[in-house]
Design an enzyme around this catalytic site. Structure first.
Site, PDB file in Angstrom:
ATOM      1  N   CYS A 159       0.858  -1.174   0.000  1.00  0.00           N
ATOM      2  CA  CYS A 159       0.000   0.000   0.000  1.00  0.00           C
ATOM      3  C   CYS A 159       0.903   1.235   0.000  1.00  0.00           C
ATOM      4  CB  CYS A 159      -0.904   0.007   1.224  1.00  0.00           C
ATOM      5  SG  CYS A 159      -0.006  -0.101   2.778  1.00  0.00           S
ATOM      6  N   CYS A 212       2.939   1.818   3.083  1.00  0.00           N
ATOM      7  CA  CYS A 212       3.987   0.821   3.332  1.00  0.00           C
ATOM      8  C   CYS A 212       5.249   1.188   2.569  1.00  0.00           C
ATOM      9  CB  CYS A 212       3.510  -0.569   2.914  1.00  0.00           C
ATOM     10  SG  CYS A 212       1.910  -1.013   3.574  1.00  0.00           S
TER      11      CYS A 212
END
Lengths: 351, 78
Positions: free
Chosen positions: B11, B14
């Site tokens: 994501c 991240c």
């Protein structure tokens, strides 16, 4: 010990500055929001010299008015919701939902799903964390269905374009689907259709100690969310409103009543099917829906389409496949789709 | 030698967290091994509910939000 610690004072001073900044931004936001319409009209009809009532004039005024209005609304709503959400953590939610009974547990699960900060990329950790901690499968699903369906972006746009009553109806319908679908899945006892590795994971790493957030951190987090979400969806919003403006100005009244109106019974399931591949474009879809409704499309059909866009997305189904076996994925998608179709027909009957 | 693990599947946050950690390690010239954990079975050892997560020397220090550079620097200094 007469010595004072310097850290707490600086952090509270920083909080004061953050509050000041947020209050100033709110005042500027209100000023901007209340002046969008006069400015848009002035640009279209005075600056560009178009005549009110003409097709091009109306389409352009609609576009220049709606783009800043929707973007402002989105930013404001996301900031507000994200700030509130820093007070609720999924860890707390899991504690509340653990071992709850069917019914009340599903209602709580759906309600907390709406309020808890959550993005589809966290769906798998969240699912594993919930079921491993003893949150019943059906209640976990109520949570997982409500979270994307009754989403801040969708609600903000419905509120901005259709008003609070439609946004409210959407909220109630979405919650009901999440509660009922979760109860049905819970009743079907599908635990063995969860991938086996989930039950075998050993959580021996220890949990993080979550410290109390300061206001500066809360606002910072919320601002980050606004930038992330608005940064991602604005092209869809602009495109959606442009298409909507075109429909608004050029498609004749009631042209769509035959295809998307109440009498076309098949348009509800068709809308649900069409919504599945249209993931993450809800921000672009809602302005088009708004314009279609002005031309005779039925409310229920359009709501069903929107719900399908947010609640049944292909990428999310693929992500969830990591932890759910095909039978459970199909059951989940099938029950939610059925719920959405029922809501569509119900609203077509009522409104 | 620090062992740093960034928990997350890809994501936006991240990736951003991993970049931020790498930058701090580089800027401060720290001796560290940085690993990105994308396997759910592995990452759920720390019982996280939201990504990204940050693990320093086998201890989870944060999950579910983007920590500031100051916070990360503090965790790495300990």
């Amino acid at each position: 010990m007469a010595q004072t610690l310097p850290t707490p004072t600086t952090s509270s001073q920083r909080d004061q500055r953050s509050w000041l900044l947020v209050i100033t931004a709110t005042i500027l936001w209100l000023l901007a929001y209340n002046n969008v319409k006069p400015v848009a009209n002035w640009i279209t009809f005075t600056l560009l010299g178009l005549t009110p009532g003409t097709r091009l004039g109306e389409a352009l005024a609609f576009f220049i008015y709606d783009v800043p209005k929707i973007l402002l609304l989105l930013s404001g709503m996301i900031f507000l919701i994200s700030t509130l959400r820093t007070f609720i953590s999924p860890e707390r939610v899991r504690q509340i939902l653990g071992g709850k009974r069917t019914g009340i547990g599903n209602l709580l699960g759906a309600g907390l799903g709406v309020l808890t900060p959550f993005c589809s990329c966290s769906a798998v950790p969240l699912f594993i964390g919930f079921v491993k901690a003893g949150v019943p499968l059906g209640i976990t699903f109520s949570f997982l269905i409500a979270a994307p369906m009754v989403d801040g972006v969708a609600l903000a746009m419905l509120f901005g374009l259709f008003g609070w009553h439609i946004a409210g109806l959407y909220l109630v319908a979405g919650m009901s689907i999440a509660v009922i679908a979760g109860m049905v899945i819970g009743r079907m006892k599908m635990e063995r259709h969860v991938e086996a590795f989930v039950w075998e994971i050993r959580m021996d790493g220890g949990a993080a100690v979550e410290q109390q957030l300061t206001w500066t951190q809360r606002f910072g987090e919320a601002w980050q969310q606004v930038r992330d979400i608005v940064g991602k969806v604005w092209p869809y919003v602009v495109l959606g409103i442009a298409i909507g403006a075109g429909i608004h100005g050029y498609v004749p009244e009631d042209a769509l009543a035959g295809v998307l109106g109440k009498e076309a019974w098949w348009s509800v399931p068709a809308g649900v099917l069409l919504g599945i591949p249209l993931y993450s474009n809800v921000a672009g879809v809602i302005p088009v829906v708004d314009a279609l409704m002005a031309k005779g499309a039925a409310m229920g059909t359009m709501l069903a389409f929107m719900m399908s866009v947010v609640a049944l997305s292909l990428p999310e189904l693929i992500i969830l496949r990591r932890v759910l076996k095909p039978r459970l994925i199909a059951t989940f998608a099938g029950i939610v789709a059925m719920g959405i179709i029922m809501v569509g027909y119900l609203f077509n009957l009522m409104i | 030698m620090l062992t740093i693990k960034v928990l997350g599947t890809g994501c936006a946050n991240c990736t951003r967290l991993e970049e931020r950690v790498r930058k701090i390690v580089n800027d401060r010239g720290l001796q560290a091994e940085i690993e990105k954990v994308t396997d759910y079975g592995q990452m759920m050892r720390w019982n996280i509910l939201r990504t990204p997560g940050l693990v320093v020397d086998d201890v989870l220090v944060v999950s579910g939000r983007m920590p500031s550079e100051d916070e990360i620097t503090n965790w790495l200094a300990k």
